[in-house]
Scaffold this active site. Structure first.
Site, short mmCIF file in Angstrom:
data_model
loop_
_atom_site.label_atom_id
_atom_site.label_comp_id
_atom_site.label_asym_id
_atom_site.label_seq_id
_atom_site.Cartn_x
_atom_site.Cartn_y
_atom_site.Cartn_z
N TYR A 129 14.40 38.66 -40.23
CA TYR A 129 14.93 38.09 -39.00
C TYR A 129 14.03 38.59 -37.88
O TYR A 129 13.48 39.68 -37.97
CB TYR A 129 16.35 38.59 -38.75
CG TYR A 129 17.39 38.07 -39.71
CD1 TYR A 129 17.69 36.71 -39.76
CD2 TYR A 129 18.10 38.93 -40.55
CE1 TYR A 129 18.67 36.23 -40.64
CE2 TYR A 129 19.07 38.46 -41.41
CZ TYR A 129 19.34 37.11 -41.46
OH TYR A 129 20.31 36.63 -42.31
N ARG A 164 32.80 34.57 -38.32
CA ARG A 164 33.42 34.25 -39.61
C ARG A 164 34.84 34.79 -39.55
O ARG A 164 35.04 36.01 -39.46
CB ARG A 164 32.62 34.87 -40.74
CG ARG A 164 31.21 34.28 -40.76
CD ARG A 164 30.27 34.94 -41.72
NE ARG A 164 28.90 34.59 -41.39
CZ ARG A 164 27.86 35.37 -41.61
NH1 ARG A 164 28.03 36.54 -42.19
NH2 ARG A 164 26.65 34.97 -41.28
N LYS A 254 12.94 29.59 -43.57
CA LYS A 254 14.25 29.32 -44.18
C LYS A 254 15.27 28.99 -43.08
O LYS A 254 15.38 29.72 -42.10
CB LYS A 254 14.72 30.55 -44.97
CG LYS A 254 16.15 30.46 -45.51
CD LYS A 254 16.44 31.65 -46.41
CE LYS A 254 17.82 31.63 -47.00
NZ LYS A 254 18.88 32.01 -46.06
N HIS A 278 22.38 28.33 -44.29
CA HIS A 278 22.82 29.72 -44.46
C HIS A 278 24.11 29.77 -45.28
O HIS A 278 24.99 30.61 -45.04
CB HIS A 278 23.02 30.38 -43.08
CG HIS A 278 22.59 31.82 -43.03
ND1 HIS A 278 21.38 32.22 -42.53
CD2 HIS A 278 23.22 32.96 -43.42
CE1 HIS A 278 21.29 33.54 -42.60
NE2 HIS A 278 22.39 34.01 -43.15
C1 FNR Z 1 23.62 35.18 -47.05
N1 FNR Z 1 22.49 34.53 -46.60
C2 FNR Z 1 21.47 35.24 -46.03
N2 FNR Z 1 20.31 34.62 -45.65
C3 FNR Z 1 19.29 35.31 -45.11
O1 FNR Z 1 18.26 34.71 -44.82
N3 FNR Z 1 19.40 36.67 -44.94
C4 FNR Z 1 20.52 37.36 -45.26
O2 FNR Z 1 20.59 38.57 -45.08
C5 FNR Z 1 21.61 36.63 -45.82
N4 FNR Z 1 22.75 37.28 -46.16
C6 FNR Z 1 23.76 36.59 -46.82
C7 FNR Z 1 24.88 37.26 -47.27
C8 FNR Z 1 25.85 36.58 -47.98
C9 FNR Z 1 27.05 37.32 -48.51
C10 FNR Z 1 25.71 35.19 -48.23
C11 FNR Z 1 26.75 34.44 -49.04
C12 FNR Z 1 24.61 34.51 -47.76
C13 FNR Z 1 22.29 33.10 -46.89
C14 FNR Z 1 21.69 32.94 -48.29
O3 FNR Z 1 20.36 33.39 -48.31
C15 FNR Z 1 21.67 31.47 -48.74
O4 FNR Z 1 21.07 30.68 -47.75
C16 FNR Z 1 23.07 30.94 -49.04
O5 FNR Z 1 23.85 31.94 -49.64
C17 FNR Z 1 22.98 29.73 -49.97
O6 FNR Z 1 24.23 29.19 -50.20
P1 FNR Z 1 25.13 29.54 -51.50
O7 FNR Z 1 24.23 29.50 -52.71
O8 FNR Z 1 25.71 30.86 -51.26
O9 FNR Z 1 26.13 28.44 -51.48
#
Ligand code: FNR
Length: 381
Positions: A129, A164, A254, A278
């Site tokens: 990030y 959330r 992303k 996300h």
């Molecule tokens: C995430 N995601 C996420 N993305 C990212 O770029 N950095 C992060 O630290 C996180 N942390 C994170 C925590 C949790 C608990 C979740 C569920 C998701 C988003 C993640 O990389 C991804 O884009 C999504 O989880 C994809 O969707 P699905 O497969 O969970 O439906």
């Protein structure tokens, strides 16, 4: 129970993890409409069954993010995975390596990039990030390169933190008064296996990558407030010039849903575009990833690889995403649940399940090579 689906892993994780962690993984932003759409829109795609096409040999292998992948899957960056199982990011990275697929470490991980790097034989990838403190960013990028990382994934859809509701209800975010701390303590006491494995032996519970620029001893509760103060909401494509000066490896972006943004990302030097909302955790009301995918693929027109994530819960879903033009997919919650349910062994089992389901779906749609899957495999495609 032997888990036979992602739903089974989810159920096991629900039983094993304190509620505030399960809801953190399972939940999305606001009304969770986009989260639901990610899964529902994928499932609506109907596959074209084909027969008599000699599918005795299936090739699921491809390349993703500049790395060989035994099948078209990478583990998505997931924050705080070190709280789902003891030193969880290391366990998951090992499972990914054993399965022959890329692992993307979240910058918001418990284990630092160095610790994960020591746990595997091939370098993992790091998700980043943009932090306001560019001096710290430069240091983190130097640490990342020193750890042998070749691919950086810049996440661009979390410049502000979208609320959330579940996290507010469980006390994970919001006011950290006595009530929130008590709720968490009760949940921990109700999950002794987790308390032993992670609560006691999984320490430290700090954010390994960010620790040097966070207040001493800052843990989970302080993290979201820290994000609000330190994530850089002012970034534009011009800031990628700065990143390029400090990062000389491969770069993926992303969090793209819009074709115009995809074009800008390519102009700014992205080698890979990851279509993502996300996991429905940011802009509630945004289209599902699978709905957004075709227009992005068209805009990119072969100038970069396009991957997608969001809602993938089976090998059949993987094939559906490939049919609409993704080169590969990222698994998010699928591996978070598997890790929470059974640690690294769970991630290994989950990946075997996904790979097998994909192979079966390929065979029944008459596909031998994962790299040549196209819209042709969809009914009314
Ligand atoms: C995430 N995601 C996420 N993305 C990212 O770029 N950095 C992060 O630290 C996180 N942390 C994170 C925590 C949790 C608990 C979740 C569920 C998701 C988003 C993640 O990389 C991804 O884009 C999504 O989880 C994809 O969707 P699905 O497969 O969970 O439906």
């Amino acid at each position: 129970m032997t888990p036979a689906s992602i739903e089974d892993f989810r159920e096991l994780a629900r039983r094993r993890l304190p509620r505030f962690l399960f809801d953190y993984i399972d939940g999305g932003s606001y009304a969770e409409d986009t989260l639901r759409a990610n899964e529902a829109d994928l499932r609506q795609l109907k596959l074209r069954q084909r027969v008599m096409r000699d599918v005795s040999e299936i090739s699921p292998g491809t390349t993703m993010l500049g790395q060989e992948a035994a099948f078209p899957v990478a583990l998505a960056p997931i924050g705080l995975a070190g709280l789902y199982a003891r030193r969880g990011e290391v366990q998951a990275a090992r499972a990914a390596e054993a399965a022959g697929i890329p692992f993307i470490l979240s910058s918001s991980s418990c284990c630092a990039i160095e610790e994960v790097g020591r746990g595997v034989t091939k370098p993992v990838m790091l998700q980043l990030y943009m932090i306001k403190d560019r001096g710290f960013m430069a240091e983190l990028l130097a640490r990342t390169a020193a750890a042998g990382v070749e691919t950086l994934i810049l996440t661009v859809d979390l410049i502000v933190h979208s609320p959330r509701r579940r996290d507010l209800r469980t006390g994970l975010t919001g006011q950290q008064g006595l009530a929130a701390r008590m709720t968490r303590a009760v949940e921990i006491a109700r999950h002794p296996a987790w308390a032993w494995d992670v609560g006691l032996w999984g320490r430290p519970h700090t954010l390994g990558n960010f620790a040097p620029c966070m207040p001493d001893g800052a843990g989970l509760a302080e993290f979201t407030a820290w994000v609000g103060r330190n994530f850089d909401a002012s970034i534009t494509w011009a800031d990628l010039d700065w990143l390029r000066q400090h990062w000389h490896g491969r770069l993926a972006i992303k969090g793209i849903l819009d074709p115009d943004d995809a074009r800008d990302a390519i102009t700014a030097g992205a080698g890979t575009i990851i279509v993502s909302n996300h996991g429905g955790r940011q802009l509630d009301g945004a289209p599902s990833s699978i709905a957004a995918l075709p227009a992005v693929v068209e805009a990119v027109a072969g100038r970069a690889d396009v991957l997608m994530d969001g809602g993938i819960r089976s090998g059949v879903d993987i094939l559906r995403a490939l049919a609409l033009g993704a080169r590969g997919i990222l698994l998010g919650r699928a591996w978070a649940f598997a890790l929470g349910a059974q640690g690294g062994a769970g991630v290994t089992r989950m990946l075997e399940l996904m790979r097998h389901e994909l192979a079966v779906a390929m065979a029944l749609t008459g596909q031998r090579d994962v790299r040549t899957v196209s819209r042709d495999i969809l009914v009314d495609g």
